[in-house]
Design a protein around this motif. Sequence first.
Motif, PDB file in Angstrom:
ATOM      1  N   VAL A 184     -13.761  94.845 102.076  1.00 50.32           N
ATOM      2  CA  VAL A 184     -13.882  94.449 103.183  1.00 50.32           C
ATOM      3  C   VAL A 184     -12.989  93.093 102.896  1.00 50.32           C
ATOM      4  O   VAL A 184     -12.575  92.477 102.323  1.00 50.32           O
ATOM      5  CB  VAL A 184     -14.523  94.116 102.984  1.00 50.32           C
ATOM      6  N   ILE A 185     -11.792  93.453 103.878  1.00 50.24           N
ATOM      7  CA  ILE A 185     -11.570  92.049 104.750  1.00 50.24           C
ATOM      8  C   ILE A 185     -11.620  90.803 105.226  1.00 50.24           C
ATOM      9  O   ILE A 185     -12.199  91.272 106.459  1.00 50.24           O
ATOM     10  CB  ILE A 185      -9.795  92.464 105.710  1.00 50.24           C
ATOM     11  N   ASP A 186     -12.188  90.281 104.001  1.00 54.64           N
ATOM     12  CA  ASP A 186     -12.958  89.084 105.081  1.00 54.64           C
ATOM     13  C   ASP A 186     -12.556  87.591 104.648  1.00 54.64           C
ATOM     14  O   ASP A 186     -13.139  86.450 105.178  1.00 54.64           O
ATOM     15  CB  ASP A 186     -15.079  89.345 104.438  1.00 54.64           C
ATOM     16  N   HIS A 187     -11.934  87.563 103.194  1.00 55.78           N
ATOM     17  CA  HIS A 187     -11.175  85.691 103.003  1.00 55.78           C
ATOM     18  C   HIS A 187      -9.735  85.271 104.443  1.00 55.78           C
ATOM     19  O   HIS A 187      -9.604  84.496 103.502  1.00 55.78           O
ATOM     20  CB  HIS A 187     -11.365  86.190 102.008  1.00 55.78           C
ATOM     21  N   SER A 188      -9.492  86.501 104.998  1.00 55.93           N
ATOM     22  CA  SER A 188      -7.981  85.599 105.148  1.00 55.93           C
ATOM     23  C   SER A 188      -7.925  84.680 106.954  1.00 55.93           C
ATOM     24  O   SER A 188      -7.382  84.305 106.912  1.00 55.93           O
ATOM     25  CB  SER A 188      -7.233  86.928 105.661  1.00 55.93           C
ATOM     26  N   VAL A 189      -9.416  85.473 107.588  1.00 56.38           N
ATOM     27  CA  VAL A 189      -9.561  84.292 108.808  1.00 56.38           C
ATOM     28  C   VAL A 189      -9.734  83.241 108.379  1.00 56.38           C
ATOM     29  O   VAL A 189     -10.177  82.091 107.929  1.00 56.38           O
ATOM     30  CB  VAL A 189     -10.375  85.235 110.303  1.00 56.38           C
ATOM     31  N   GLN A 190      -9.104  82.102 108.771  1.00 57.55           N
ATOM     32  CA  GLN A 190      -8.752  80.451 109.131  1.00 57.55           C
ATOM     33  C   GLN A 190      -9.465  80.205 110.046  1.00 57.55           C
ATOM     34  O   GLN A 190      -9.166  81.121 111.549  1.00 57.55           O
ATOM     35  CB  GLN A 190      -7.383  79.862 108.676  1.00 57.55           C
ATOM     36  N   VAL A 191     -10.306  78.990 110.125  1.00 59.33           N
ATOM     37  CA  VAL A 191     -10.755  78.355 111.497  1.00 59.33           C
ATOM     38  C   VAL A 191     -10.046  77.289 111.927  1.00 59.33           C
ATOM     39  O   VAL A 191      -9.633  76.183 111.656  1.00 59.33           O
ATOM     40  CB  VAL A 191     -12.349  76.881 111.044  1.00 59.33           C
ATOM     41  N   ASP A 192      -8.416  77.674 112.597  1.00 59.16           N
ATOM     42  CA  ASP A 192      -7.446  77.239 113.304  1.00 59.16           C
ATOM     43  C   ASP A 192      -8.091  76.890 114.740  1.00 59.16           C
ATOM     44  O   ASP A 192      -8.049  76.138 115.140  1.00 59.16           O
ATOM     45  CB  ASP A 192      -6.679  78.057 114.298  1.00 59.16           C
ATOM     46  N   VAL A 193      -8.851  77.219 115.385  1.00 61.56           N
ATOM     47  CA  VAL A 193      -9.412  76.893 116.442  1.00 61.56           C
ATOM     48  C   VAL A 193     -10.908  76.749 116.269  1.00 61.56           C
ATOM     49  O   VAL A 193     -11.468  77.981 115.432  1.00 61.56           O
ATOM     50  CB  VAL A 193      -9.041  78.150 117.752  1.00 61.56           C
ATOM     51  N   PHE A 194     -11.571  75.947 117.053  1.00 58.36           N
ATOM     52  CA  PHE A 194     -13.422  75.667 117.380  1.00 58.36           C
ATOM     53  C   PHE A 194     -13.700  75.232 118.466  1.00 58.36           C
ATOM     54  O   PHE A 194     -13.105  74.527 119.689  1.00 58.36           O
ATOM     55  CB  PHE A 194     -13.547  75.406 115.896  1.00 58.36           C
ATOM     56  N   GLY A 195     -14.781  75.268 118.834  1.00 58.71           N
ATOM     57  CA  GLY A 195     -15.633  74.888 119.904  1.00 58.71           C
ATOM     58  C   GLY A 195     -15.276  75.061 120.754  1.00 58.71           C
ATOM     59  O   GLY A 195     -15.537  74.785 122.145  1.00 58.71           O
ATOM     60  N   ILE A 215      -4.282  85.246 115.053  1.00 57.26           N
ATOM     61  CA  ILE A 215      -3.712  84.234 114.553  1.00 57.26           C
ATOM     62  C   ILE A 215      -3.742  84.654 112.986  1.00 57.26           C
ATOM     63  O   ILE A 215      -2.144  84.699 112.017  1.00 57.26           O
ATOM     64  CB  ILE A 215      -3.344  82.455 113.952  1.00 57.26           C
ATOM     65  N   GLU A 216      -4.722  84.979 112.229  1.00 56.92           N
ATOM     66  CA  GLU A 216      -5.532  85.366 111.192  1.00 56.92           C
ATOM     67  C   GLU A 216      -3.958  87.009 111.221  1.00 56.92           C
ATOM     68  O   GLU A 216      -3.715  87.145 110.050  1.00 56.92           O
ATOM     69  CB  GLU A 216      -6.136  86.503 111.144  1.00 56.92           C
ATOM     70  N   PHE A 217      -4.126  87.806 112.049  1.00 59.27           N
ATOM     71  CA  PHE A 217      -3.782  88.699 111.947  1.00 59.27           C
ATOM     72  C   PHE A 217      -1.620  89.000 111.791  1.00 59.27           C
ATOM     73  O   PHE A 217      -0.810  89.131 110.630  1.00 59.27           O
ATOM     74  CB  PHE A 217      -3.447  90.274 113.278  1.00 59.27           C
ATOM     75  N   GLU A 218      -0.985  87.280 113.390  1.00 59.39           N
ATOM     76  CA  GLU A 218       0.090  87.051 112.380  1.00 59.39           C
ATOM     77  C   GLU A 218       0.981  86.363 111.198  1.00 59.39           C
ATOM     78  O   GLU A 218       1.387  87.207 110.966  1.00 59.39           O
ATOM     79  CB  GLU A 218       0.783  86.108 113.314  1.00 59.39           C
ATOM     80  N   ARG A 219      -0.645  85.840 110.890  1.00 57.85           N
ATOM     81  CA  ARG A 219      -0.275  85.923 108.614  1.00 57.85           C
ATOM     82  C   ARG A 219      -0.072  86.535 108.367  1.00 57.85           C
ATOM     83  O   ARG A 219       0.649  86.379 107.114  1.00 57.85           O
ATOM     84  CB  ARG A 219      -1.301  84.505 108.660  1.00 57.85           C
ATOM     85  N   ASN A 220      -1.015  87.796 108.083  1.00 54.28           N
ATOM     86  CA  ASN A 220      -1.613  88.306 107.034  1.00 54.28           C
ATOM     87  C   ASN A 220      -0.330  89.502 107.525  1.00 54.28           C
ATOM     88  O   ASN A 220      -1.047  90.677 107.146  1.00 54.28           O
ATOM     89  CB  ASN A 220      -2.828  88.609 106.852  1.00 54.28           C
ATOM     90  N   MET A 221      -0.496  89.903 108.260  1.00 52.74           N
ATOM     91  CA  MET A 221       0.733  91.101 108.888  1.00 52.74           C
ATOM     92  C   MET A 221       1.330  92.537 107.306  1.00 52.74           C
ATOM     93  O   MET A 221       0.847  92.955 107.426  1.00 52.74           O
ATOM     94  CB  MET A 221       1.734  91.371 110.048  1.00 52.74           C
ATOM     95  N   GLU A 222       1.814  91.662 106.314  1.00 46.07           N
ATOM     96  CA  GLU A 222       2.290  92.005 105.331  1.00 46.07           C
ATOM     97  C   GLU A 222       1.344  92.793 104.589  1.00 46.07           C
ATOM     98  O   GLU A 222       1.249  93.682 103.798  1.00 46.07           O
ATOM     99  CB  GLU A 222       3.514  91.220 104.511  1.00 46.07           C
TER     100      GLU A 222
END
Length: 916
Positions: free
Chosen positions: A123-134, A145-152
């Motif tokens: 289960v892919i669940d640890h790669s998303v970061q809270v760059d944007v909030f509120g 952003i998650e997909f751009e960072r982790n595409m490879e």
Amino acid sequence: MSDSFATRTTLDVNGRKVAIHSLAKLGERFDIKRLPFSMKILLENLLRNEDGVSVTKASIEAVANWKASDESDTEIAFTPARVVLQDFTGVPCVVDLAAMRDAVKALGGNPEDINPLVPAELVIDHSVQVDVFGTPEALDLNGKIEFERNMERYSFLRWGQKAFDNFKVVPPNTGIVHQVNLENLARVVMVNDADGEAMAYPDTVFGTDSHTTMINGIGVLGWGVGGIEAEAAMLGQPSSMLIPQVVGFKLTGKLPEGATATDLVLTVTQMLRSHGVVGKFVEFFGDGLDHLPLADRATIANMAPEYGATCGIFPIDDESLNYLRLSGRSDEQVALVEAYAKAQGMWRTSDEAEYSVVLGLDMGKVLPSLAGPKRPQDRVLLSDMKANFQENVKPFTIARDNKRSNEDARFVDEGGGSAVGNREVLSNGFAEIQMNGEKLKLRDGAVVIAAITSCTNTSNPAVMLGAGLLARNAVAKGLTSAPWVKTSLGPGSLVVTDYLKKAGVMDDLESLGFHVVGYGCTTCIGNSGPLPTEVSAGIAHADLVVTSVLSGNRNFEGRVHAEVKMNYLASPPLVVAYALAGTTDIDLTSEPLGQDRDGKDVFLKDIWPSNKEIGDVIAATVGPELFKQNYADVFKGDSRWNQIASPDGNAFAWDEASTYIKNPPYFDGMTMDVGTIRDIEGARVLGLFGDSITTDHISPAGNIKKDSPAGRFLMERGVQPADFNSYGSRRGNDDVMVRGTFANIRIKNLMFDGEEGGNTLHFPSREKLAIYDAAQKYKAEDVPLVVMAGKEYGTGSSRDWAAKGTNLLGVKAVIAESFERIHRSNLVGMGVLPLQFNEGDSIASLGLKGDEVISITGLKDGEAKVAQVVARREDGSELAFEAKVLLLTPKEVEYFRHGGILHYVLRQLAAKSKAA
């Protein structure tokens, strides 16, 4: 398979016949009824897997004759039915499997033999970061952003899903691994073909995340293991373990008004950690279970790693079946679970089993609590929080004052917020900042992160809807979150979002800044993202001691955010409350959260929803239809996932330029020859550490610092700091990870008298170096290394990289006062020898300084239970002491001789392939 006790029989489930290994039949020869629920599962596992080699008749007899009071030295082989992975720990598992295909081919075997033999679900669940909030756009922007960072990485996982049989991937934006496991993946009772006949057996699981134990809440026996042990399980290798002691925990009564499942689990965690249950099973029983919903059970089971147990299991009963129906499981599956559990004596009854020891808790006495500021077992009553903060902040403020005692007061504006200040202001612990045109005072104790996050609580409708109802009541009174608080909501699954919306409380949560930021383990794993620039600048300028409040299970130093020194675990409603208060320097039981529109004080008790109100909303909103629609096609993924290109072929085409995915060096030069366990001579001490060194300290999961060895490595390869991503996301590249080992900003090497940071002294030069740089220098000098530490070494997440990195640094042994279970196993699996100081011995009592030359002798090729350690000081004098050799089973000794568990498996598969 053998069947020495003739237990194979047939079970009729509404006309469907399945084979089982009957404990009732075995009970004709042994007193099975007295066994705890978890021991019955172990016993069935042995009956079904009896082969006369790994599992023998004697093994079965040993468990059937289990003595509750005895600490057994009998080894058994446990074979899990399936394996669950998350992407931080799962990517290196798939990397290793790909590398093993190359390695087994080099040894003359068949690469196709490297293939999961049991269901493996990631289960892919640890790669998303809270760059944007509120903002309502937070979910979409963070996903982008998650997909751009982790595409490879994601491309690699899509290759793995095609290349390996029995391997499935749950794509991003679905949920947290343990909640997806609970809500969908768990079978409770499995059916598979055995000799041409359908065989039913208990669902058991290994997971590459320590909180795999959450599934114990529904009666599934499983626990967290390191990636290397999970890989061996996937390849059909049983796990060697000693027959455990089982601690019974009797629950009575029911939670009082105002108390939550989080308060309950923090109380249980404190009790069990204080009692000491490391390496033991914990089993919950008692009439209190009549009043304990499945979600509450899962909350308690989730935190077994925090109280130190291997598992924290609940038996199967009507509540288990109710949850299976609620979560959309089929009627046929529910009927199978009920029939099987009752036939096997695994159904909860009023009869009490025998336990090694029994603890008890009247749930009616549970009080609102938090835990912190740096360990999950350090429970704090809500009423004591202000005093707790004020006591724990003192060392920081003293250090701050001492640091500045010889400096001129300077407060430089770096473009974040405006700055005012002098020596007195700085010493008093506040800074003036400007946000959204408003001048604010940011003080010590300010809550800068309030996060509803992690698997522990986001699986529980009572606390999630409780948070929503509290938010509704707060908004109705005109309250708002403090402007400096970074708020976030990370639901455990899509189901949670649906019932929050259905209950009509999502708008209220969003009014307070709690917008959905992603579906994954965000703040709790350190993926909290950057603080607002003004807040970050204010913290730096005034050296403030700010805090976080999160509904997670981990609050170790340096884990949540590098700028946040104190972290408190709390229920989701309390997370919202502290966001409103904006500080932990407050007593929420007696001081107001704020003022309403009329200027009247509003207290926490004024907005706290009643248990009945929460229960009524759950009944009206949470139903099977939510689960069925969200899990209808759980492995499919969204358009972003399905647009990712991935290579084909059964062998992975490694890219030497990649900084994410790399063929690891573990198998370089490997032959079919098995080695011996040799004494260690002339070693140097790489690090000298105190108590509670966590796997976060050893193998960080957070941000990569620009001036760290890993940061320099990435920059040398053209990766800019903005694209560093996290250590966790780069676990598929050993070059990055070995440089991050012992690189946590909060780790303290005792060679430097309490100074923080991943540095050490190289001897005999006494040059101060980053630990990685010193290790490289020692490697060039052909000097082996040891690490020494205090109690509870390796506490925390089940990170195989904490052992892999230790191995690649050249560490041959770790000597500690005690080890956490998973990390000790991981060290063995990677060929690093765990040794334990004798009772009463420690770094301090023995006078060890870290400048000694260490020899470890008397290992006798792994047969010795005690090793002789000699530390030769710089003046030529010697200190001799003994240490226990923690190779606990004959199988572990065998693994160690091979150089580790993966080397053992490779040689076995290569030999089998050649023979065929």
